[in-house]
Design a protein around this motif. Structure first.
Motif, short mmCIF file in Angstrom:
data_model
loop_
_atom_site.label_atom_id
_atom_site.label_comp_id
_atom_site.label_asym_id
_atom_site.label_seq_id
_atom_site.Cartn_x
_atom_site.Cartn_y
_atom_site.Cartn_z
N SER A 1 0.84 -1.21 0.00
CA SER A 1 0.00 0.00 0.00
C SER A 1 0.87 1.25 0.00
N ARG A 2 1.99 1.19 0.71
CA ARG A 2 2.87 2.36 0.76
C ARG A 2 3.36 2.75 -0.63
N LEU A 3 3.46 1.75 -1.52
CA LEU A 3 3.93 2.02 -2.88
C LEU A 3 2.92 2.87 -3.67
N HIS A 4 1.63 2.80 -3.28
CA HIS A 4 0.60 3.56 -4.00
C HIS A 4 0.80 5.06 -3.83
N ALA A 5 1.19 5.46 -2.63
CA ALA A 5 1.28 6.89 -2.35
C ALA A 5 2.25 7.62 -3.27
N PRO A 6 3.51 7.19 -3.37
CA PRO A 6 4.44 7.92 -4.24
C PRO A 6 4.12 7.80 -5.73
N THR A 7 3.55 6.65 -6.19
CA THR A 7 3.31 6.55 -7.63
C THR A 7 2.16 7.43 -8.08
N LYS A 8 1.17 7.67 -7.22
CA LYS A 8 0.00 8.42 -7.69
C LYS A 8 0.03 9.88 -7.29
N ALA A 9 -0.06 10.10 -5.96
CA ALA A 9 -0.20 11.48 -5.50
C ALA A 9 0.93 12.36 -6.02
N THR A 10 2.11 11.77 -6.19
CA THR A 10 3.26 12.57 -6.60
C THR A 10 3.17 12.99 -8.06
N THR A 11 2.48 12.18 -8.89
CA THR A 11 2.38 12.54 -10.31
C THR A 11 1.76 13.92 -10.46
N LEU A 12 0.65 14.15 -9.75
CA LEU A 12 -0.01 15.44 -9.84
C LEU A 12 0.83 16.51 -9.15
N GLY A 13 1.57 16.11 -8.09
CA GLY A 13 2.45 17.05 -7.42
C GLY A 13 3.50 17.60 -8.36
N VAL A 14 4.23 16.70 -9.02
CA VAL A 14 5.26 17.14 -9.96
C VAL A 14 4.62 17.84 -11.16
N GLY A 15 3.50 17.27 -11.66
CA GLY A 15 2.81 17.87 -12.79
C GLY A 15 2.43 19.32 -12.52
N GLY A 16 1.95 19.59 -11.30
CA GLY A 16 1.56 20.95 -10.93
C GLY A 16 2.73 21.91 -10.97
N VAL A 17 3.89 21.46 -10.43
CA VAL A 17 5.09 22.32 -10.45
C VAL A 17 5.48 22.62 -11.89
N LEU A 18 5.40 21.61 -12.76
CA LEU A 18 5.81 21.81 -14.15
C LEU A 18 4.86 22.77 -14.86
N LEU A 19 3.55 22.64 -14.61
CA LEU A 19 2.59 23.57 -15.21
C LEU A 19 2.87 25.01 -14.73
N ALA A 20 3.14 25.13 -13.42
CA ALA A 20 3.46 26.45 -12.88
C ALA A 20 4.70 27.01 -13.54
N SER A 21 5.69 26.14 -13.76
CA SER A 21 6.94 26.57 -14.40
C SER A 21 6.69 27.07 -15.82
N MET A 22 5.80 26.37 -16.55
CA MET A 22 5.48 26.80 -17.92
C MET A 22 4.80 28.16 -17.91
N ALA A 23 3.81 28.31 -17.01
CA ALA A 23 3.10 29.59 -16.92
C ALA A 23 4.07 30.70 -16.54
N HIS A 24 5.03 30.37 -15.65
CA HIS A 24 5.99 31.36 -15.19
C HIS A 24 6.92 31.81 -16.33
N SER A 25 7.31 30.86 -17.18
CA SER A 25 8.21 31.23 -18.28
C SER A 25 7.49 32.13 -19.29
N VAL A 26 6.18 31.90 -19.47
CA VAL A 26 5.42 32.79 -20.33
C VAL A 26 5.36 34.19 -19.72
N LEU A 27 5.20 34.20 -18.39
CA LEU A 27 5.03 35.46 -17.67
C LEU A 27 6.31 36.30 -17.68
N THR A 28 7.46 35.69 -17.35
CA THR A 28 8.67 36.48 -17.15
C THR A 28 9.53 36.58 -18.40
N GLU A 29 9.60 35.48 -19.19
CA GLU A 29 10.51 35.52 -20.34
C GLU A 29 9.76 35.78 -21.64
N GLY A 30 8.45 35.68 -21.60
CA GLY A 30 7.67 35.99 -22.79
C GLY A 30 7.68 34.91 -23.85
#
Lengths: 128, 166
Positions: free
Chosen positions: A35-64
């Motif tokens: 069961s412990r294996l479920h936590a890192p494989t799932k919840a983290t996908t959206l965690g990392v995905g969110g950071v990456l989406l934020a990073s994309m939006a940020h690059s549009v914002l600051t670097e154009g």
């Protein structure tokens, strides 16, 4: 427009933080190995995905311009996460499960991890 | 003429994928990077040709796109479901379980995609495949009804993959 993008970055980062936290918390809270294996494989996908989406939006914002590296990271993450999980699960089966503790393997009668010839024991290999 | 094209371009989809991935890696596509991407896209499939002898033919591209969208959506849902179970369900109320899923898919590539999909989607994790590759061993985080989980995997993912690969 700028405020909207900033708001978007914030929303993505906060969501990512929450899911990253839940993934780590699950590692502590869940009480059996598989069961412990479920936590890192799932919840983290959206965690990392969110950071990456934020990073994309940020690059549009600051670097154009739109940064595309993040899409590749997402792609590679989706390809590698199941494989790491599979490896860890196999190690778990090797160490803690027997042929009888797993459910019936259907027509093949045996799971691949247990489909090995009885090799030399650890003591014998360390002697050589 | 077509035979020469086939020798030089053994895997046209891989060529296109490599060109696109190279543009992403460069981050700012220029004619220069496009040319180098094209070079990589021509050379890599040619060199690696011996490594994929019996690769399956994908014909149904709209179905592939539909499958990718379904899985992406399910990944988001999976994250929320697993987060809810972790945060709000006591360990005593949870029903972790092993499930055997008999496979109708034959190609190793299709089974690999199915196993990866199962790991990324709600509360399930593929742990092992049977000795001859006829069933998958799945672990469920919380499955009071194991038959329902098995039927959902078969109807939602396996049937779609069957249409794509066969």
């Amino acid at each position: 427009m700028e405020t909207l993008l900033e708001l978007l970055v914030v929303i993505f980062l906060v969501t990512a933080g929450i899911f990253g936290f839940v993934g780590s918390f699950g590692l502590l809270k869940l009480n059996d190995r598989m069961s412990r294996l479920h936590a890192p494989t799932k919840a983290t996908t959206l965690g990392v995905g969110g950071v990456l989406l934020a990073s994309m939006a940020h690059s549009v914002l600051t670097e154009g311009h739109l940064s595309l590296h993040e899409l590749l990271i997402t792609l590679f993450l989706f390809l590698t996460a199941p494989i790491t999980a599979h490896f860890i699960a196999k190690v778990n089966i090797h160490q803690f499960e027997t042929r009888d503790s797993l459910p019936d393997a259907g027509e093949d009668e045996i799971w691949a991890t247990h489909d090995i010839e009885e090799g030399p024991t650890d003591a014998e290999t360390s002697k050589n | 003429m077509t035979r020469i094209a086939k020798r030089l371009l053994p895997h046209p989809h891989l060529t296109i994928l490599l060109v696109i991935v190279w543009q992403f890696l460069v981050n700012r596509p220029t004619p220069n990077s496009l040319l180098f991407g094209l070079f990589l896209g021509l050379v890599i499939p040619f060199i690696t040709q011996p490594f994929w002898p019996n690769r399956p033919k994908l014909r149904n591209w709209p179905k592939v796109a539909a499958y990718v969208l379904v899985v992406l959506w399910d990944i988001v849902i999976a994250n929320i479901i697993v987060a809810r179970i972790i945060l709000f369900k006591r360990n005593a109320d949870r029903h972790p379980a092993w499930i055997t899923v008999p496979l109708e898919l034959k190609q190793p590539e299709a089974i690999t995609v199915l196993a990866g999909t199962i790991t990324m989607t709600p509360g399930t994790l593929s742990a092992d495949v049977s000795a001859e590759g006829h069933s998958l061993l799945i672990h469920c985080l919380d499955a009071p009804d194991t038959d329902a989980v098995r039927d959902e995997i078969k109807s939602r993912y396996e049937s779609r993959l069957k249409e794509i690969f066969e």
